[in-house]
Design a protein around this motif. Structure first.
Motif, PDB file in Angstrom:
ATOM      1  N   CYS A 168       0.825  -1.204   0.000  1.00 21.59           N
ATOM      2  CA  CYS A 168       0.000   0.000   0.000  1.00 21.59           C
ATOM      3  C   CYS A 168       0.865   1.262   0.000  1.00 21.59           C
ATOM      4  CB  CYS A 168      -0.960  -0.006   1.184  1.00 21.59           C
ATOM      5  SG  CYS A 168      -2.198   1.316   1.083  1.00 21.59           S
ATOM      6  N   PHE A 169       1.372   1.687   1.144  1.00 22.79           N
ATOM      7  CA  PHE A 169       2.024   2.989   1.254  1.00 22.79           C
ATOM      8  C   PHE A 169       3.196   3.153   0.292  1.00 22.79           C
ATOM      9  CE2 PHE A 169       5.132   5.917   3.150  1.00 22.79           C
ATOM     10  CZ  PHE A 169       4.354   7.062   3.165  1.00 22.79           C
ATOM     11  N   ASN A 170       4.132   2.207   0.318  1.00 24.84           N
ATOM     12  CA  ASN A 170       5.309   2.361  -0.536  1.00 24.84           C
ATOM     13  C   ASN A 170       4.970   2.273  -2.018  1.00 24.84           C
ATOM     14  OD1 ASN A 170       7.294   2.903   1.371  1.00 24.84           O
ATOM     15  ND2 ASN A 170       7.687   0.743   1.776  1.00 24.84           N
ATOM     16  N   THR A 171       3.962   1.454  -2.374  1.00 22.44           N
ATOM     17  CA  THR A 171       3.549   1.389  -3.772  1.00 22.44           C
ATOM     18  C   THR A 171       2.887   2.693  -4.197  1.00 22.44           C
ATOM     19  OG1 THR A 171       3.276  -1.010  -3.671  1.00 22.44           O
ATOM     20  CG2 THR A 171       2.167   0.117  -5.454  1.00 22.44           C
ATOM     21  N   ALA A 172       2.114   3.299  -3.296  1.00 22.41           N
ATOM     22  CA  ALA A 172       1.496   4.593  -3.604  1.00 22.41           C
ATOM     23  C   ALA A 172       2.562   5.628  -3.922  1.00 22.41           C
ATOM     24  CB  ALA A 172       0.634   5.050  -2.427  1.00 22.41           C
ATOM     25  N   LEU A 173       3.614   5.677  -3.104  1.00 19.72           N
ATOM     26  CA  LEU A 173       4.691   6.636  -3.335  1.00 19.72           C
ATOM     27  C   LEU A 173       5.459   6.313  -4.609  1.00 19.72           C
ATOM     28  CD1 LEU A 173       3.932   7.477  -0.477  1.00 19.72           C
ATOM     29  CD2 LEU A 173       6.362   7.621   0.069  1.00 19.72           C
ATOM     30  N   TYR A 174       5.684   5.037  -4.862  1.00 21.47           N
ATOM     31  CA  TYR A 174       6.409   4.621  -6.061  1.00 21.47           C
ATOM     32  C   TYR A 174       5.693   5.124  -7.319  1.00 21.47           C
ATOM     33  CZ  TYR A 174       8.728   1.485  -9.381  1.00 21.47           C
ATOM     34  OH  TYR A 174       9.440   0.975 -10.440  1.00 21.47           O
ATOM     35  N   ALA A 175       4.353   5.102  -7.271  1.00 21.83           N
ATOM     36  CA  ALA A 175       3.550   5.521  -8.420  1.00 21.83           C
ATOM     37  C   ALA A 175       3.275   7.022  -8.420  1.00 21.83           C
ATOM     38  CB  ALA A 175       2.235   4.746  -8.442  1.00 21.83           C
ATOM     39  N   GLY A 176       3.850   7.747  -7.449  1.00 15.18           N
ATOM     40  CA  GLY A 176       3.620   9.190  -7.400  1.00 15.18           C
ATOM     41  C   GLY A 176       2.207   9.556  -7.010  1.00 15.18           C
ATOM     42  N   GLY A 177       1.493   8.631  -6.359  1.00 16.74           N
ATOM     43  CA  GLY A 177       0.114   8.897  -5.959  1.00 16.74           C
ATOM     44  C   GLY A 177       0.035   9.474  -4.563  1.00 16.74           C
ATOM     45  N   ARG A 178      -1.168   9.528  -4.043  1.00 16.23           N
ATOM     46  CA  ARG A 178      -1.358   9.994  -2.673  1.00 16.23           C
ATOM     47  C   ARG A 178      -1.882   8.835  -1.833  1.00 16.23           C
ATOM     48  NH1 ARG A 178      -5.648  14.749  -3.483  1.00 16.23           N
ATOM     49  NH2 ARG A 178      -4.026  15.286  -5.007  1.00 16.23           N
TER      50      ARG A 178
END
Length: 491
Positions: free
Chosen positions: A205-215
């Motif tokens: 969740c969190f790290n994948t969100a950041l990896y994709a430049g999302g929030r």
């Protein structure tokens, strides 16, 4: 899609627009942009370095879900340290064990909960303005840092061990999930409801969100109504959960309305999701539950099903080039043969912390991590039958608990079910079911219902109604606890 070539996890933060929203902390009512989050983590890293944290040092994090946990994690990594996330629900004894086992000399805490400093462990309070440093923290000196985190797990034995995951391990999973889910760079909105102290909650969740430049919308803890409110208010597109979460959402959505039309990816892993729950969730939301398979030792994700595909026992295709096969000891079995699943891949752990013997036992002679899960592999992907240790042998017949659980869950009066094998003088073992219902069905009626779906030897001989089932902090039903309770009772 974003491509990260670096082997340092914190560099993911510099790939996104510093003005775009990174974190929404619903508990504190705090919103941070990528630039603000990077600056906060960088300042705290400077503070930690001032306390003597240096590359290779283990630093514990005893904080609940929130932006402070996230900033602490990245600050430790910026120092070249190895983060040791500690489940916030852990007992004092467990916390002491995790700290001692990892060799952490410092633990980041809050005023709400602290570690016992009399044991010689130092405490660092998370301070937003702890240092004006940061620029000096991120030099080229960290290029050789390999290890990122140590996650505590019971593994297949129930004995706690520290799983060492490298930057490369974690980034491999982030790349694989981004590809499998077709994440749109800078557009996705994730909701963090699973504990960030676990590899699934943190990396999927969190790290994948950041990896994709999302929030990432971070919730302190799971509450079905609050989660649905978050999905509606923040237009969440990616939900990462476990089966019990989806079961709760189905029960809420069946009686009340929330606008969940923004959902695009609804991922469930950690345990087999009941088919009825998956069907009902798709009927109520229009989104098919996306399933996968993994374990902490694999950072944690190994497989993910194609979006829109859900079928019994299927857990998808290997991600990031992982090689999954069925084994009988050291012998690799042909495609379609049932055996213990083993895996090789860049997401597989470096090993167990300070435990060479357990690390050696985890791999076979061919270098495959043996997962303890039984299944088979076909060209379209991996099929999972269950945990090897949970297989029930009743009178010579083999019964997989999840097959019985699926049948029980088909009854409309059943909310949750867990099946274990208990000792029996005649049959060796018999099937016992622990069930949570709405109070509108008897044990005999439920047994009669099961007879219409299961062969005689698979029927639960014993059914015990419970108000609730024991669960881990990520919401997984604890079959081991139920089995131990039954053994103590003698049935």
């Amino acid at each position: 899609m974003m491509v990260v070539k670096s082997l340092l996890l914190h560099e993911v933060l510099t790939r996104s627009d510093p003005e775009s929203v990174c974190i929404i902390d619903t508990h504190e009512g705090r919103t941070l942009s990528y630039g603000e989050f990077y600056a906060s983590a960088s300042r705290f890293a400077g503070y930690l370095m001032g306390l003597g944290v240096k590359p290779g040092d283990r630093v514990g994090i005893l904080l609940p879900n929130g932006w402070r946990f996230a900033a602490s994690l990245y600050a430790i990594i910026m120092c070249g340290g190895i983060a040791v996330p500690i489940d916030y629900r852990s007992s004092e004894r467990e916390v002491e064990f995790y700290v001692k086992d990892s060799g952490a000399g410092l633990v980041v805490c809050s005023s709400e909960r602290r570690v016992d400093e009399s044991t010689g462990v130092r405490v660092a309070d998370f301070l937003e303005d702890a240092s004006d440093g940061g620029a000096s923290v991120l030099g080229g000196s960290l290029g050789g840092v390999e290890d990122a985190c140590i996650f505590c797990t019971g593994g297949t034995t129930g004995i706690p061990k520290g799983v060492v995951l490298t930057h490369k391990n974690i980034l491999t999973v982030l790349r694989g999930l981004s590809a499998a889910w077709g994440l749109r760079e800078g557009e996705e909105v994730f909701v963090q409801v699973l504990p960030m102290t676990h590899s699934g909650g943190l990396n999927c969740c969190f790290n994948t969100a950041l990896y994709a430049g999302g929030r990432c919308v971070i919730m302190r803890r799971f509450n079905s109504e609050e989660l649905l409110n978050c999905i509606e208010e923040y237009r969440v597109s990616v939900l990462v959960g476990v089966p019990t979460i989806y079961g709760e959402l189905v029960r809420k959505l069946a009686v009340s309305h929330w606008d969940v039309g923004s959902l695009r990816v609804c991922f469930s892993s950690g345990a087999s999701i009941p088919e009825k729950v998956a069907r009902d969730f798709e009927r109520l939301t229009g989104v098919a539950v996306n399933v996968g398979w993994g374990l902490t030792e694999a950072s944690p994700q190994l497989t993910v099903a194609p979006l829109g595909v859900f079928k019994p026992n299927y857990v998808g295709l290997p991600i990031s080039g992982a090689d999954v096969a069925a084994f009988e000891g050291d012998k690799r079995l042909p495609m379609g043969a049932v055996g213990e699943l083993g895996v090789k891949g860049e997401q597989v752990m470096k090993g167990y912390w300070n435990n060479a013997e357990e690390t050696r036992r985890a791999f076979n002679s061919l270098g495959y991590l043996l997962t303890g899960d039984v299944g088979y592999v076909l060209p379209e992907g991996v099929y999972l039958l269950g945990r090897r240790k949970n297989l029930i042998n009743t009178g010579g017949y083999k019964v997989w608990p999840h097959e019985v659980e699926q049948a029980i869950m088909e009854n409309p009066h059943v909310k949750e079910a867990a099946v274990v094998g208990v000792e029996d003088e005649k049959y060796g073992e018999v099937v016992k079911a622990f069930v949570v219902t709405d109070g509108k069905i008897t044990q005999e009626e439920l047994k009669a219902f099961c007879r219409t779906l299961l062969a005689g030897y698979k029927l639960p001989r014993i059914i015990e109604f419970r108000d609730e089932l024991p669960k881990s902090s990520v919401g997984k039903i604890l079959h081991r606890v139920l089995k131990e309770e039954s053994e103590n009772k003698g049935y």
